[in-house]
Motif scaffolding. Structure first.
Motif, PDB file in Angstrom:
ATOM      1  N   LEU A  72       0.828  -1.207   0.000  1.00 44.79           N
ATOM      2  CA  LEU A  72       0.000   0.000   0.000  1.00 44.79           C
ATOM      3  C   LEU A  72       0.860   1.252   0.000  1.00 44.79           C
ATOM      4  N   GLU A  73       1.856   1.314   0.869  1.00 41.47           N
ATOM      5  CA  GLU A  73       2.669   2.519   0.971  1.00 41.47           C
ATOM      6  C   GLU A  73       3.610   2.694  -0.220  1.00 41.47           C
ATOM      7  N   ALA A  74       3.878   1.607  -0.955  1.00 44.09           N
ATOM      8  CA  ALA A  74       4.811   1.677  -2.080  1.00 44.09           C
ATOM      9  C   ALA A  74       4.123   1.930  -3.418  1.00 44.09           C
ATOM     10  N   TYR A  75       2.790   1.937  -3.457  1.00 50.14           N
ATOM     11  CA  TYR A  75       2.090   2.099  -4.726  1.00 50.14           C
ATOM     12  C   TYR A  75       2.199   3.558  -5.189  1.00 50.14           C
ATOM     13  N   PRO A  76       2.714   3.816  -6.379  1.00 48.64           N
ATOM     14  CA  PRO A  76       3.023   5.195  -6.807  1.00 48.64           C
ATOM     15  C   PRO A  76       1.838   6.155  -6.766  1.00 48.64           C
ATOM     16  N   ALA A  77       0.657   5.720  -7.200  1.00 50.83           N
ATOM     17  CA  ALA A  77      -0.500   6.619  -7.256  1.00 50.83           C
ATOM     18  C   ALA A  77      -0.944   7.075  -5.877  1.00 50.83           C
ATOM     19  N   LEU A  78      -0.544   6.346  -4.832  1.00 51.39           N
ATOM     20  CA  LEU A  78      -0.940   6.707  -3.471  1.00 51.39           C
ATOM     21  C   LEU A  78       0.113   7.558  -2.765  1.00 51.39           C
ATOM     22  N   ALA A  79       1.140   7.955  -3.502  1.00 53.27           N
ATOM     23  CA  ALA A  79       2.189   8.790  -2.920  1.00 53.27           C
ATOM     24  C   ALA A  79       1.876  10.277  -3.021  1.00 53.27           C
ATOM     25  N   ILE A 118      -1.415  10.328   3.071  1.00 52.38           N
ATOM     26  CA  ILE A 118      -1.611  10.072   4.501  1.00 52.38           C
ATOM     27  C   ILE A 118      -1.708   8.578   4.796  1.00 52.38           C
ATOM     28  N   LEU A 119      -1.964   7.756   3.770  1.00 47.38           N
ATOM     29  CA  LEU A 119      -2.011   6.311   3.994  1.00 47.38           C
ATOM     30  C   LEU A 119      -0.636   5.786   4.385  1.00 47.38           C
ATOM     31  N   ALA A 120       0.393   6.196   3.645  1.00 49.70           N
ATOM     32  CA  ALA A 120       1.755   5.786   3.988  1.00 49.70           C
ATOM     33  C   ALA A 120       2.147   6.328   5.358  1.00 49.70           C
ATOM     34  N   GLN A 121       1.726   7.557   5.644  1.00 45.96           N
ATOM     35  CA  GLN A 121       2.031   8.146   6.951  1.00 45.96           C
ATOM     36  C   GLN A 121       1.371   7.349   8.073  1.00 45.96           C
TER      37      GLN A 121
END
Length: 258
Positions: A74-81, A87-90
């Protein structure tokens, strides 16, 4: 520790659903990271890892996240960066790599885990839950009511060009949050979510309405703390959580407004 009498890895979701309905004590298995925290006993464990639910795909109606996607993916998916999804990666940054590779998005949602920072972030992003039988519904609705025995297949994040912020307080970096809050403002309006109360994350609808009507960050934050209920556990008292809630909400709103 979780104790089971049998273990099955179905390769078809129809088979998995049929097994789930056979007995009330048949259990779905996702990441199993919470299994050591209790003493639950079941008959058959239904492992979902072979059902092809571990992909992420960007479509016209948003980002589709399979229920078995782990936090590292999830945190590594480019579109979610990019904002507001960053805030998902955070929200999962405090986990070690091994835990990130074990914990699944669908398992976190299905467990309605109160201290989860991820649930709070997903709520603020207006996420939707897709179940095999019940279909699609808002995450807010899913968390707010009892659900029939069903299988989450994916989480959908609607398209957004807004901004979001996440604020947390924890006693130690790798510990569960004492309290967390996420705020998002986009084309659909304001969304304010608070979790770790220690109950499951919830939207602060009065605070959202106040912001839509032009209230200040401090006024909306006070409204959020007033409309929520707080409890005590080994990490913090209800009074402490109620005290820090408006501070975290105000900071998150101001960060979005900056």
């Amino acid at each position: 520790m979780l104790k089971l009498e049998s273990f099955i890895q179905p390769r078809d979701i129809n088979e998995a659903y049929a097994l789930l309905q056979q007995r009330a004590d048949n259990l779905l298995l996702a990441g199993c990271t919470l299994s050591k925290m209790g003493h639950k006993q079941g008959h058959t464990g239904i492992d979902l890892s072979l059902l092809g639910l571990d992909g992420i795909e960007q479509q016209a109606d948003g980002v589709h996240i399979g229920a078995m996607v782990n936090l590292r993916a999830l945190e590594a998916y480019p579109a979610l960066a990019r904002p507001p999804y960053a805030i998902l990666a955070q929200s999962v940054a405090h986990f070690g790599t091994q835990l990130k590779q074990a914990i699944t998005v669908g398992g976190t949602v299905a467990a309605k885990f109160g201290p989860s920072d991820l649930l709070t972030a997903l709520l603020a992003l207006d996420a939707q839950v897709v179940c095999y039988q019940a279909g699609r519904q808002s995450l807010s609705a899913y968390l707010g009511q009892a659900q029939p025995r069903d299988i989450i297949t994916e989480i959908v994040l609607p398209p957004s060009t807004g901004r979001a912020a996440l604020q947390q307080v924890r006693n130690e970096y790798a510990d569960f949050a004492v309290l967390n809050t996420a705020v998002c403002r986009d084309e659909r309006g304001w969304r304010v979510a608070v979790g770790g109360r220690p109950g499951v994350a919830a939207l602060c609808r009065q605070a959202m309405q106040a912001l839509a009507q032009g209230a200040s960050a401090q006024e909306a934050a006070a409204s959020a703390a007033a409309e929520l209920t707080f409890g005590s556990n080994m990490r913090a008292s209800a009074a402490y959580r109620k005290t820090i809630c408006p501070v975290l909400v105000r900071r998150a709103i101001e960060e979005v407004q900056a």
